[in-house]
Enzyme design. Structure first.
Site, PDB file in Angstrom:
ATOM      1  N   ASP A  44       0.850  -1.199   0.000  1.00  0.00           N
ATOM      2  CA  ASP A  44       0.000   0.000   0.000  1.00  0.00           C
ATOM      3  C   ASP A  44       0.884   1.247   0.000  1.00  0.00           C
ATOM      4  O   ASP A  44       1.605   1.512   0.965  1.00  0.00           O
ATOM      5  CB  ASP A  44      -0.901   0.024   1.235  1.00  0.00           C
ATOM      6  CG  ASP A  44      -1.849   1.210   1.172  1.00  0.00           C
ATOM      7  OD1 ASP A  44      -2.769   1.168   0.331  1.00  0.00           O
ATOM      8  OD2 ASP A  44      -1.645   2.188   1.910  1.00  0.00           O
ATOM      9  N   TYR A  49       3.279   9.818   0.793  1.00  0.00           N
ATOM     10  CA  TYR A  49       4.179   9.178   1.754  1.00  0.00           C
ATOM     11  C   TYR A  49       5.646   9.508   1.444  1.00  0.00           C
ATOM     12  O   TYR A  49       6.535   9.200   2.245  1.00  0.00           O
ATOM     13  CB  TYR A  49       3.969   7.654   1.805  1.00  0.00           C
ATOM     14  CG  TYR A  49       2.565   7.220   2.187  1.00  0.00           C
ATOM     15  CD1 TYR A  49       1.671   8.119   2.785  1.00  0.00           C
ATOM     16  CD2 TYR A  49       2.110   5.929   1.956  1.00  0.00           C
ATOM     17  CE1 TYR A  49       0.383   7.743   3.120  1.00  0.00           C
ATOM     18  CE2 TYR A  49       0.815   5.544   2.298  1.00  0.00           C
ATOM     19  CZ  TYR A  49      -0.041   6.458   2.874  1.00  0.00           C
ATOM     20  OH  TYR A  49      -1.328   6.087   3.206  1.00  0.00           O
ATOM     21  N   LYS A  78      -2.117   6.198  -4.374  1.00  0.00           N
ATOM     22  CA  LYS A  78      -3.224   7.136  -4.143  1.00  0.00           C
ATOM     23  C   LYS A  78      -2.920   8.524  -4.713  1.00  0.00           C
ATOM     24  O   LYS A  78      -1.792   9.015  -4.584  1.00  0.00           O
ATOM     25  CB  LYS A  78      -3.500   7.273  -2.632  1.00  0.00           C
ATOM     26  CG  LYS A  78      -3.575   5.934  -1.915  1.00  0.00           C
ATOM     27  CD  LYS A  78      -3.987   6.049  -0.464  1.00  0.00           C
ATOM     28  CE  LYS A  78      -3.761   4.719   0.252  1.00  0.00           C
ATOM     29  NZ  LYS A  78      -2.415   4.518   0.777  1.00  0.00           N
ATOM     30  N   HIS A 111      -7.238   9.677  -2.537  1.00  0.00           N
ATOM     31  CA  HIS A 111      -6.776   9.514  -1.155  1.00  0.00           C
ATOM     32  C   HIS A 111      -7.775  10.067  -0.136  1.00  0.00           C
ATOM     33  O   HIS A 111      -8.008   9.463   0.910  1.00  0.00           O
ATOM     34  CB  HIS A 111      -5.410  10.201  -1.002  1.00  0.00           C
ATOM     35  CG  HIS A 111      -4.574   9.671   0.107  1.00  0.00           C
ATOM     36  ND1 HIS A 111      -3.193   9.632   0.042  1.00  0.00           N
ATOM     37  CD2 HIS A 111      -4.890   9.166   1.322  1.00  0.00           C
ATOM     38  CE1 HIS A 111      -2.723   9.111   1.174  1.00  0.00           C
ATOM     39  NE2 HIS A 111      -3.738   8.834   1.964  1.00  0.00           N
TER      40      HIS A 111
HETATM   41  N1  LIG Z   1      -5.856   6.013   3.105  1.00  0.00           N
HETATM   42  C1  LIG Z   1      -5.459   6.714   4.154  1.00  0.00           C
HETATM   43  O1  LIG Z   1      -5.823   7.873   4.355  1.00  0.00           O
HETATM   44  C2  LIG Z   1      -4.551   6.055   5.148  1.00  0.00           C
HETATM   45  C3  LIG Z   1      -4.438   6.579   6.433  1.00  0.00           C
HETATM   46  C4  LIG Z   1      -3.624   5.915   7.337  1.00  0.00           C
HETATM   47  C5  LIG Z   1      -2.936   4.776   6.944  1.00  0.00           C
HETATM   48  N2  LIG Z   1      -3.034   4.312   5.665  1.00  0.00           N
HETATM   49  C6  LIG Z   1      -2.308   3.099   5.209  1.00  0.00           C
HETATM   50  O2  LIG Z   1      -2.495   2.107   6.217  1.00  0.00           O
HETATM   51  C7  LIG Z   1      -1.216   1.690   6.681  1.00  0.00           C
HETATM   52  C8  LIG Z   1      -1.312   1.253   8.140  1.00  0.00           C
HETATM   53  O3  LIG Z   1      -1.686   2.327   8.970  1.00  0.00           O
HETATM   54  P1  LIG Z   1      -0.654   3.101   9.902  1.00  0.00           P
HETATM   55  O4  LIG Z   1       0.721   2.995   9.333  1.00  0.00           O
HETATM   56  O5  LIG Z   1      -1.193   4.447  10.116  1.00  0.00           O
HETATM   57  O6  LIG Z   1      -0.717   2.371  11.291  1.00  0.00           O
HETATM   58  P2  LIG Z   1      -0.827   0.865  11.824  1.00  0.00           P
HETATM   59  O7  LIG Z   1      -0.452  -0.114  10.779  1.00  0.00           O
HETATM   60  O8  LIG Z   1      -2.140   0.779  12.502  1.00  0.00           O
HETATM   61  O9  LIG Z   1       0.282   0.884  12.979  1.00  0.00           O
HETATM   62  C9  LIG Z   1       1.640   1.029  12.681  1.00  0.00           C
HETATM   63  C10 LIG Z   1       2.393   0.968  14.008  1.00  0.00           C
HETATM   64  O10 LIG Z   1       2.275  -0.339  14.571  1.00  0.00           O
HETATM   65  C11 LIG Z   1       3.577  -0.884  14.807  1.00  0.00           C
HETATM   66  N3  LIG Z   1       3.483  -2.342  14.575  1.00  0.00           N
HETATM   67  C12 LIG Z   1       3.407  -2.996  13.406  1.00  0.00           C
HETATM   68  N4  LIG Z   1       3.293  -4.325  13.587  1.00  0.00           N
HETATM   69  C13 LIG Z   1       3.298  -4.508  14.931  1.00  0.00           C
HETATM   70  C14 LIG Z   1       3.217  -5.667  15.755  1.00  0.00           C
HETATM   71  N5  LIG Z   1       3.105  -6.887  15.235  1.00  0.00           N
HETATM   72  N6  LIG Z   1       3.273  -5.496  17.105  1.00  0.00           N
HETATM   73  C15 LIG Z   1       3.388  -4.248  17.656  1.00  0.00           C
HETATM   74  N7  LIG Z   1       3.475  -3.123  16.920  1.00  0.00           N
HETATM   75  C16 LIG Z   1       3.415  -3.252  15.566  1.00  0.00           C
HETATM   76  C17 LIG Z   1       4.476  -0.171  13.839  1.00  0.00           C
HETATM   77  O11 LIG Z   1       5.800  -0.129  14.305  1.00  0.00           O
HETATM   78  P3  LIG Z   1       7.072  -0.750  13.498  1.00  0.00           P
HETATM   79  O12 LIG Z   1       7.072  -0.178  12.124  1.00  0.00           O
HETATM   80  O13 LIG Z   1       8.236  -0.309  14.307  1.00  0.00           O
HETATM   81  O14 LIG Z   1       6.869  -2.247  13.527  1.00  0.00           O
HETATM   82  C18 LIG Z   1       3.874   1.228  13.854  1.00  0.00           C
HETATM   83  O15 LIG Z   1       4.304   1.940  14.985  1.00  0.00           O
HETATM   84  C19 LIG Z   1      -0.330   2.921   6.432  1.00  0.00           C
HETATM   85  O16 LIG Z   1       1.047   2.637   6.530  1.00  0.00           O
HETATM   86  C20 LIG Z   1      -0.809   3.326   5.066  1.00  0.00           C
HETATM   87  O17 LIG Z   1      -0.233   2.498   4.060  1.00  0.00           O
HETATM   88  C21 LIG Z   1      -3.851   4.924   4.766  1.00  0.00           C
END
Ligand SMILES: NC(=O)c1ccc[n+]([C@@H]2O[C@H](COP(=O)([O-])OP(=O)(O)OC[C@H]3O[C@@H](n4cnc5c(N)ncnc54)[C@H](OP(=O)(O)O)[C@@H]3O)[C@@H](O)[C@H]2O)c1
Length: 317
Positions: A44, A49, A78, A111
């Site tokens: 994704d 980003y 996006k 997005h």
């Molecule tokens: N469309 C949109 O507007 C939108 C908005 C937000 C996000 N997104 C997409 O969704 C993806 C995921 O959302 P997000 O990055 O905001 O947050 P997330 O995936 O909910 O959380 C990421 C956090 O969790 C940690 N983590 C990952 N695996 C883990 C595990 N097994 N145990 C404990 N901690 C863990 C990561 O740390 P480490 O990296 O240190 O492991 C990081 O601090 C984004 O990267 C993006 O691609 C899209």
């Protein structure tokens, strides 16, 4: 072959993908190679980003070294908010394709349902926004459709669109959106959006599935949902000899949504992949479903300062 969900046009999106928001240059490429090695086939991405070039180099390296074939990967990106005007959609997509080193995307999303003036990465003044009337989403969508006609993307979709906003796009579409990527975790389970999007033939992808804990502090609230910390999630993790993150990922997939946890840590990247093999019991699922409080992590209030044409109420109405 990892699990997939079938979209309304017959394409299959892998259930688990790697998120790349906040994955810094210098670490995102290694994370990607680790993920592909661990079996991830869904990545994704997004122009905003600011790391698509390094993602593209890692994809090219993985293909060149025989780890994976392009046709086995699902790459999502996006369109950023400053590219909503008709003349700016294609340049935004072409820049992403150039950065990723690809000649097509599997999925291209709008997005946010929010528009900025061309060239504005993030508005500092209210005048730098475009209102929905100044940048009608139907015109943006029409350009997205042309990108499908021209083979630049196989699927087009939405992100952070409410039911009513999805409906408006679907009603005017020549090529239907197949995906809406929205915030989804047990504290914001959005069962009504899941059902209404299913009725419209739109699959949901869960962003921020682990609570997005590494967002900058300025984006956080002290009372925001923290699904990974919830005691019920911990209890279910203990029952399943799994981690809380794995429970959240397994729940997302089991309820029919694809899910894109972000990690740059090799052990957690592998752990998250392994979560797609976990089957939660009906009791586990019911206990997690009962945690829904309809509370968002991402209110999108950062698009709604005084004078902006957008409000939080408008965003999610
Ligand atoms: N469309 C949109 O507007 C939108 C908005 C937000 C996000 N997104 C997409 O969704 C993806 C995921 O959302 P997000 O990055 O905001 O947050 P997330 O995936 O909910 O959380 C990421 C956090 O969790 C940690 N983590 C990952 N695996 C883990 C595990 N097994 N145990 C404990 N901690 C863990 C990561 O740390 P480490 O990296 O240190 O492991 C990081 O601090 C984004 O990267 C993006 O691609 C899209």
């Amino acid at each position: 072959m990892s699990r997939t969900f079938r979209l309304s046009n017959g394409d299959e999106i892998p259930a688990l993908g790697l998120g790349t928001w906040k994955s810094e240059p210098g670490e995102v490429g290694a994370a990607l190679r680790e993920a592909i090695g661990a079996g991830y086939r869904h990545i994704d991405c997004a122009a905003i980003y600011m790391n698509e070039r390094e993602v593209g180099q890692a994809i090219a390296g993985a293909i060149a070294e025989g780890d994976v074939r392009r046709e086995d990967l699902w790459i999502t990106s996006k369109l950023w908010n400053c590219n909503h005007l008709a003349a700016d959609v294609r340049p935004g997509l072409e820049q992403t394709l150039a950065d990723l080193g690809l000649d097509y995307l599997d999925l291209y999303l709008i997005h946010w349902p929010v528009a900025f003036k061309p060239g504005v990465t993030f508005p500092r003044q209210p005048e730098e926004y475009l209102s929905p009337d100044e940048a009608p989403i139907a015109q943006t969508w029409s350009e997205m459709e042309k990108a499908v006609d021209d083979g630049l993307c196989r699927n087009i979709g939405l992100s952070n669109f409410s039911e009513a906003k999805c409906r408006a796009v679907v009603d005017g579409a020549r090529i239907a959106p197949t995906v809406n990527q929205v915030e989804l975790h047990p504290i914001l389970a959005q069962p009504d959006l899941l059902a209404s999007c299913a009725d419209m033939g739109i699959h949901l992808t869960a962003h921020s599935p682990l609570g997005s804990g590494d967002r900058p502090d300025v984006m956080k609230r002290s009372d925001e949902p923290q699904p990974m910390e919830h005691r019920v999630v911990h209890a279910i993790a203990d029952r399943n000899q799994a981690s809380p993150a794995q429970v959240l990922i397994a729940w997302a997939i089991q309820r029919g949504t694809s899910v894109i946890p972000k990690s740059v840590n090799p052990e957690r990247i592998r752990q998250n992949m392994a979560a797609s093999e976990i089957t939660l019991s009906d009791i586990d699922m019911a206990e997690i479903n009962a945690l829904d409080r309809a509370e968002r992590i991402m209110l999108a209030d950062f698009f709604c300062p005084p004078g902006s044409p957008y409000t939080v109420e408008w965003m999610w109405a």
